[in-house]
Motif scaffolding. Structure first.
Motif, PDB file in Angstrom:
ATOM      1  N   PRO A  36       0.790  -1.246   0.000  1.00  0.00           N
ATOM      2  CA  PRO A  36       0.000   0.000   0.000  1.00  0.00           C
ATOM      3  C   PRO A  36       0.817   1.290   0.000  1.00  0.00           C
ATOM      4  O   PRO A  36       0.647   2.158   0.858  1.00  0.00           O
ATOM      5  CB  PRO A  36      -0.817  -0.137   1.294  1.00  0.00           C
ATOM      6  N   GLU A  39      -1.536   4.228  -0.943  1.00  0.00           N
ATOM      7  CA  GLU A  39      -2.442   4.513   0.174  1.00  0.00           C
ATOM      8  C   GLU A  39      -1.726   5.328   1.249  1.00  0.00           C
ATOM      9  O   GLU A  39      -2.311   6.249   1.845  1.00  0.00           O
ATOM     10  CB  GLU A  39      -2.978   3.200   0.773  1.00  0.00           C
ATOM     11  N   PHE A  44      -6.929   6.517  -1.100  1.00  0.00           N
ATOM     12  CA  PHE A  44      -7.595   5.301  -0.641  1.00  0.00           C
ATOM     13  C   PHE A  44      -8.839   4.963  -1.466  1.00  0.00           C
ATOM     14  O   PHE A  44      -9.599   4.081  -1.066  1.00  0.00           O
ATOM     15  CB  PHE A  44      -8.008   5.447   0.831  1.00  0.00           C
ATOM     16  N   TYR A  47      -8.621   1.240  -2.405  1.00  0.00           N
ATOM     17  CA  TYR A  47      -7.846   0.467  -1.440  1.00  0.00           C
ATOM     18  C   TYR A  47      -8.381  -0.969  -1.334  1.00  0.00           C
ATOM     19  O   TYR A  47      -9.535  -1.182  -0.953  1.00  0.00           O
ATOM     20  CB  TYR A  47      -7.900   1.147  -0.071  1.00  0.00           C
ATOM     21  N   SER A  49      -8.819  -3.528   0.639  1.00  0.00           N
ATOM     22  CA  SER A  49      -8.720  -3.844   2.069  1.00  0.00           C
ATOM     23  C   SER A  49      -8.873  -5.324   2.369  1.00  0.00           C
ATOM     24  O   SER A  49      -8.504  -5.790   3.454  1.00  0.00           O
ATOM     25  CB  SER A  49      -9.775  -3.053   2.851  1.00  0.00           C
ATOM     26  N   GLN A  53      -1.835  -6.909   3.500  1.00  0.00           N
ATOM     27  CA  GLN A  53      -1.049  -5.707   3.236  1.00  0.00           C
ATOM     28  C   GLN A  53       0.410  -5.970   3.624  1.00  0.00           C
ATOM     29  O   GLN A  53       0.699  -6.381   4.751  1.00  0.00           O
ATOM     30  CB  GLN A  53      -1.602  -4.518   4.025  1.00  0.00           C
TER      31      GLN A  53
END
Length: 308
Positions: A36, A39, A44, A47, A49, A53
């Motif tokens: 990331p 980010e 974001f 992103y 999620s 990560q």
């Protein structure tokens, strides 16, 4: 039921738990891994999620340059209720704000001693193997001269007996009765045996035998890429069987098509030898040697000469 959870990768790669122990049971749903960097720069909008990560030296050194307020904001936004884990590589020091954010959202914060790129590759391979589409097929899987041959057919047609003869001839058994198959790539199918019946063969009239105990460790293997399917069926006098081998039948398993041969069964036919030769011929075809095609071309030349 989730195939892989965060605690599985902790055990597999011997990762150090820094924070977020409550989230170790979170499911991992994709083999894709996110680094990331964008980010951390504040973007974001897209992103991912749901991915693991991965933070290396580049990401953490960039985070150190952020203001305290921005660092807290970015680290907090990295931790969501579906993020399976945040992993710091190279045994780098983990920022306190990241530990606090991970603990607050119960996101497992882990640390690895391995280098980022190498660890990313190993983790991706592990997840792709575990998360690959799977199915189970009634049959026998044998490694014959390096060719993974899946022998199928109705119950009682002689699949296990043929596999036993192939093992006696020096080939290796992978699975009998039930073959678990996973698609590791667009055209790669790998078969293995369920744990309960691994290394076992069921022979009618004899019972269950342990192939590894009888023939040694060299007679079995845990998994094998499937390259050829051979379907055994009782001889049907009204059916026309392929006698040249020019027509190539296919069998679709999950999303992959595999070459399939249909072999009729009747007394007097040595199925083990036929399947052994079919495997060798399959290897020759992959190397560009096609006996049926060569015969057809020679026959066409003879016909042309006769006509002239």
């Amino acid at each position: 039921m989730a195939k892989v959870r965060t605690k599985d990768i902790v055990e597999k790669f011997n990762l150090e738990l820094i924070a977020g122990e409550e989230g170790l049971n979170r499911p991992i749903t994709t083999s894709d891994i996110s680094r990331p960097g964008i980010e951390l720069a504040g973007y974001f909008d897209y992103y991912p999620s749901e991915r693991i990560q991965l933070l290396g030296k580049t990401e953490l050194s960039f985070a150190e340059r952020l203001t305290e307020k921005d660092r807290q904001d970015r680290m907090g936004r990295l931790c969501t209720d579906i993020t399976p884990a945040i992993i710091v590589t190279r045994n780098l020091e983990v920022p306190l704000v990241m530990i606090e954010a991970a603990e607050r959202e119960s996101v497992p914060l882990l640390r690895s001693k391995q280098k980022t790129t190498g660890f990313s590759g190993r983790l991706t391979n592990f997840l792709e193997s575990k998360l690959a589409p799977t199915t189970a097929i009634h049959g026998v899987l044998v490694d014959i001269y390096g060719v993974g041959v899946l022998i199928t057919g109705k119950s009682g047609v002689g699949k296990s007996e043929t596999a036993l003869e192939l093992v006696k001839r020096g080939h290796r058994l992978v699975a009998d009765d039930c073959v678990e198959i996973r698609q590791e790539d667009d055209d790669i199918l790998v078969g293995n045996s369920p744990d309960l019946i691994e290394h076992l063969l069921e022979i009618r009239g004899l019972g269950i035998i342990n192939v590894m105990t009888l023939f040694g460790a060299g007679a079995v293997r845990s998994n094998k890429k499937i390259s050829l399917v051979i379907s055994l069926e009782l001889w049907d006098q009204n059916k026309q069987y392929d006698r040249l081998g020019l027509d190539e039948e296919k069998m679709k398993i999950i999303d992959t098509e595999i070459t399939k041969l249909t072999v009729p069964v009747r007394p007097g036919r040595n199925l083990a030898v036929i399947i052994e030769v079919a495997s060798m011929n399959f290897r020759l075809k992959r190397m560009g040697v096609n006996a049926a095609q060569e015969f057809t071309e020679k026959l066409a030349d003879v016909i042309d000469e006769t006509d002239n």
